[in-house]
Design a protein around this motif. Structure first.
Motif, short mmCIF file in Angstrom:
data_model
loop_
_atom_site.label_atom_id
_atom_site.label_comp_id
_atom_site.label_asym_id
_atom_site.label_seq_id
_atom_site.Cartn_x
_atom_site.Cartn_y
_atom_site.Cartn_z
N VAL A 16 -4.12 -14.99 -8.33
CA VAL A 16 -3.20 -14.34 -8.70
C VAL A 16 -2.98 -12.94 -8.80
O VAL A 16 -3.40 -12.11 -9.50
CB VAL A 16 -2.64 -15.51 -10.22
N ASN A 17 -2.30 -13.11 -8.03
CA ASN A 17 -1.74 -11.31 -8.33
C ASN A 17 -0.57 -11.08 -9.01
O ASN A 17 0.39 -11.25 -8.92
CB ASN A 17 -0.72 -11.44 -7.00
N LYS A 18 -0.63 -9.67 -9.74
CA LYS A 18 0.67 -9.22 -10.43
C LYS A 18 1.35 -7.91 -10.36
O LYS A 18 0.12 -7.30 -9.72
CB LYS A 18 -0.34 -9.16 -12.09
N TYR A 19 1.83 -7.67 -10.99
CA TYR A 19 3.14 -6.79 -10.35
C TYR A 19 3.43 -6.67 -11.86
O TYR A 19 4.41 -6.88 -12.48
CB TYR A 19 4.04 -6.87 -9.13
N LYS A 20 3.85 -5.04 -11.25
CA LYS A 20 4.68 -4.16 -12.76
C LYS A 20 5.81 -4.58 -12.58
O LYS A 20 6.53 -4.27 -13.58
CB LYS A 20 4.12 -2.12 -12.90
N SER A 21 6.29 -4.80 -11.36
CA SER A 21 7.92 -4.44 -11.10
C SER A 21 8.58 -5.22 -10.37
O SER A 21 8.10 -5.95 -9.28
CB SER A 21 8.35 -2.92 -11.02
N LEU A 22 9.59 -5.97 -9.96
CA LEU A 22 10.48 -6.68 -9.06
C LEU A 22 10.08 -5.95 -7.54
O LEU A 22 9.88 -6.10 -6.89
CB LEU A 22 11.62 -7.19 -9.40
N ARG A 23 10.94 -4.70 -7.90
CA ARG A 23 10.06 -3.89 -6.68
C ARG A 23 9.07 -3.82 -5.85
O ARG A 23 8.82 -4.05 -4.99
CB ARG A 23 10.78 -2.39 -6.93
N ASN A 24 8.27 -4.29 -7.13
CA ASN A 24 6.69 -4.39 -5.29
C ASN A 24 6.63 -6.09 -5.55
O ASN A 24 5.67 -5.78 -4.45
CB ASN A 24 5.82 -3.90 -6.94
N VAL A 25 6.99 -6.59 -5.73
CA VAL A 25 6.80 -8.16 -6.11
C VAL A 25 7.79 -8.00 -3.91
O VAL A 25 7.62 -8.51 -3.48
CB VAL A 25 7.62 -9.18 -6.29
N VAL A 26 9.14 -7.04 -4.53
CA VAL A 26 9.62 -7.70 -3.17
C VAL A 26 9.00 -6.79 -1.55
O VAL A 26 9.08 -7.57 -0.32
CB VAL A 26 11.30 -7.00 -3.19
N THR A 27 8.03 -5.68 -2.36
CA THR A 27 7.72 -4.69 -1.08
C THR A 27 6.10 -6.31 -0.54
O THR A 27 6.57 -5.94 0.42
CB THR A 27 6.57 -4.06 -1.96
N ARG A 28 5.65 -6.82 -1.73
CA ARG A 28 4.66 -8.03 -1.00
C ARG A 28 5.63 -9.06 -0.43
O ARG A 28 5.10 -9.62 1.00
CB ARG A 28 4.28 -8.55 -2.12
N LEU A 29 6.63 -9.03 -0.48
CA LEU A 29 7.55 -10.32 0.49
C LEU A 29 7.66 -9.87 1.81
O LEU A 29 7.42 -10.17 2.93
CB LEU A 29 8.66 -11.03 -0.13
N ARG A 30 8.79 -8.56 1.65
CA ARG A 30 8.84 -7.56 2.43
C ARG A 30 7.74 -8.03 3.52
O ARG A 30 8.02 -8.08 5.17
CB ARG A 30 9.53 -6.73 2.44
N ASP A 31 6.23 -7.63 3.35
CA ASP A 31 5.39 -6.90 4.17
C ASP A 31 4.62 -8.73 4.99
O ASP A 31 4.71 -8.68 5.86
CB ASP A 31 4.26 -6.52 3.37
N ASP A 32 4.54 -9.86 3.93
CA ASP A 32 4.69 -11.16 4.83
C ASP A 32 5.43 -11.27 5.59
O ASP A 32 4.92 -11.53 6.43
CB ASP A 32 4.71 -12.41 3.81
N LEU A 33 6.82 -10.19 5.22
CA LEU A 33 7.80 -11.44 6.68
C LEU A 33 7.59 -9.92 7.94
O LEU A 33 8.85 -10.05 8.54
CB LEU A 33 9.91 -11.29 6.23
N ARG A 34 7.47 -9.31 7.89
CA ARG A 34 6.57 -7.92 8.44
C ARG A 34 7.03 -8.59 10.16
O ARG A 34 6.80 -10.01 10.09
CB ARG A 34 5.51 -7.20 8.77
N SER A 35 7.17 -7.69 11.34
CA SER A 35 6.63 -8.56 12.81
C SER A 35 5.67 -9.23 13.01
O SER A 35 4.18 -8.98 12.47
CB SER A 35 6.83 -7.35 13.19
N SER A 36 6.09 -10.92 14.18
CA SER A 36 5.08 -11.28 14.15
C SER A 36 4.18 -10.65 14.43
O SER A 36 2.96 -11.97 14.94
CB SER A 36 5.93 -12.66 14.51
#
Length: 378
Positions: A7-27
């Motif tokens: 389980v990864n924990k994040y201090k802010s919603l912005r950090n969660v978004v950073t992770r999700l956008r990184d998951d959706l980076r260029s194929s």
């Protein structure tokens, strides 16, 4: 079954978004095409979707990059109820939003109508110049009698549809816009991501499955019809176990990630998993258990339970769902499941609550089943 993932924990919603956008980076850089998030209500799903959208508006000075569907999308439509004349009820459109960029030029109506008629029996007209939607519905003619000249059905115009019908119309509107964005319409050439949060509202299980199937068919077009080198990516979040299970199963052969999302006063959490979090029938039974506990049982729930019994009986080689019933009360329980499963007068948008006696009967049938088969429900 795999071991419990970290389980990864994040201090802010912005950090969660950073992770999700990184998951959706260029194929080409190892990114995936889809992210599926399961989260219970009141964990901040909608706020997460808005934070994702806001980050897109701030990156490299661009105006925006996310076409989203959430509770705020529904707020782009608002009613004028004509309270004085009570004759012209229309749904107004907030045309200041870029959500409606293609309203006048992209012929959205036929696409909306194609989707809408899969779920509903009303029609609509969009008045483009006035930014209004008028709803129409065929109803029984009170003057009709067999043999007279009156039509059996008449069309009521300028009606106010129910909340569930309004929600499904807005959802179909969104799907039509998604199709245009996927096909590269200039009005939506800014779309890089779709973020869909809980499209399910006031629907029975059959329509829940239908909506999930329609959505996955649309999402698969992201992979095959994009003219750009990098297709549009998508995030889908939901608290609805059955809907989420169908999405996982339908997209399991695509490039995707699945997360369980939660939060508390201090942190936000993402737990990744490669396992489908819910089996279809277990998810449905869990929903029924919750409905029993909350006292929010509707007549169509008998049909849902009967469908499960049919599949379980078939699995064990029996032709009839009565295999799942309590031997002592089999006749009574079978009659209840048959009677309440075959009436067509129960609206999926305005479901009929069970009376207390039927609630007790339904609960008895349900409890016997889960006890007999030792089913552990979440």
């Amino acid at each position: 079954m795999s071991s419990t993932p970290r389980v990864n924990k994040y201090k802010s919603l912005r950090n969660v978004v950073t992770r999700l956008r990184d998951d959706l980076r260029s194929s080409s850089n190892g990114g995936v095409d889809f992210v599926l998030l399961f989260a219970y209500n009141r964990t901040g799903k909608t706020r997460l979707s808005m934070e994702f959208k806001d980050v897109g508006k701030k990156k490299r000075g661009q105006e925006r990059d996310t076409l989203y569907f959430n509770a705020f999308t529904e707020d782009l439509f608002y009613w004028n109820n004509d309270l004085e004349g009570d004759s012209e009820r229309v749904l107004n459109i907030n045309d200041e939003s870029k959500f409606f960029n293609g309203l006048d030029t992209l012929a959205l109506e036929p696409i909306i109508e194609e989707y809408l008629h899969r779920y509903a029996n009303f029609s609509f007209d969009i008045l483009f110049g006035e930014k209004k939607v008028i709803f129409n519905k065929e109803v029984k003619n009170p003057r009709y009698r067999e043999g007279n000249n009156e039509p059996e059905l008449i069309t009521k115009r300028n009606i106010k549809v129910s909340r569930g019908e309004e929600n499904i119309f807005i959802w179909c509107f969104f799907l039509a816009i998604c199709e245009k964005a996927i096909l590269g319409a200039e009005s939506y050439n800014w779309v890089r991501f779709l973020y869909i949060d809980d499209p399910i509202s006031s629907l029975d299980d059959n329509n829940t499955i239908a909506i999930a199937n329609d959505l996955t068919k649309l999402l698969r077009k992201l992979e095959s019809t994009s003219e750009s080198n990098e297709p549009i990516k998508a995030i889908v979040s939901s608290h609805h176990g059955l809907f989420f299970n169908v999405m996982c199963n339908e997209l399991k052969k695509t490039s995707h990630k699945v997360y369980y999302y939660s939060s508390n006063d201090d942190y936000y959490f993402l737990q990744g998993t490669t396992d489908t979090p819910f089996f279809h029938h277990i998810a449905t039974l869990a929903e029924l258990k919750k409905a029993i506990g909350d006292g929010k049982l509707y007549t169509y729930h008998f049909n849902v339970l009967r469908t499960i019994f049919e599949k379980v009986s078939s699995f064990f080689g029996y032709d009839d769902f009565s295999y799942c019933l309590d031997d002592t009360n089999a006749m009574l329980h079978a009659r209840a499941l048959n009677v309440f499963s075959h009436r067509d007068s129960y609206s999926i948008y305005q479901p009929r609550p069970m009376v207390d006696d039927n609630k007790k009967l339904f609960s008895d049938i349900f409890e016997h089943f889960v006890t007999r088969f030792e089913i552990k429900l979440p």
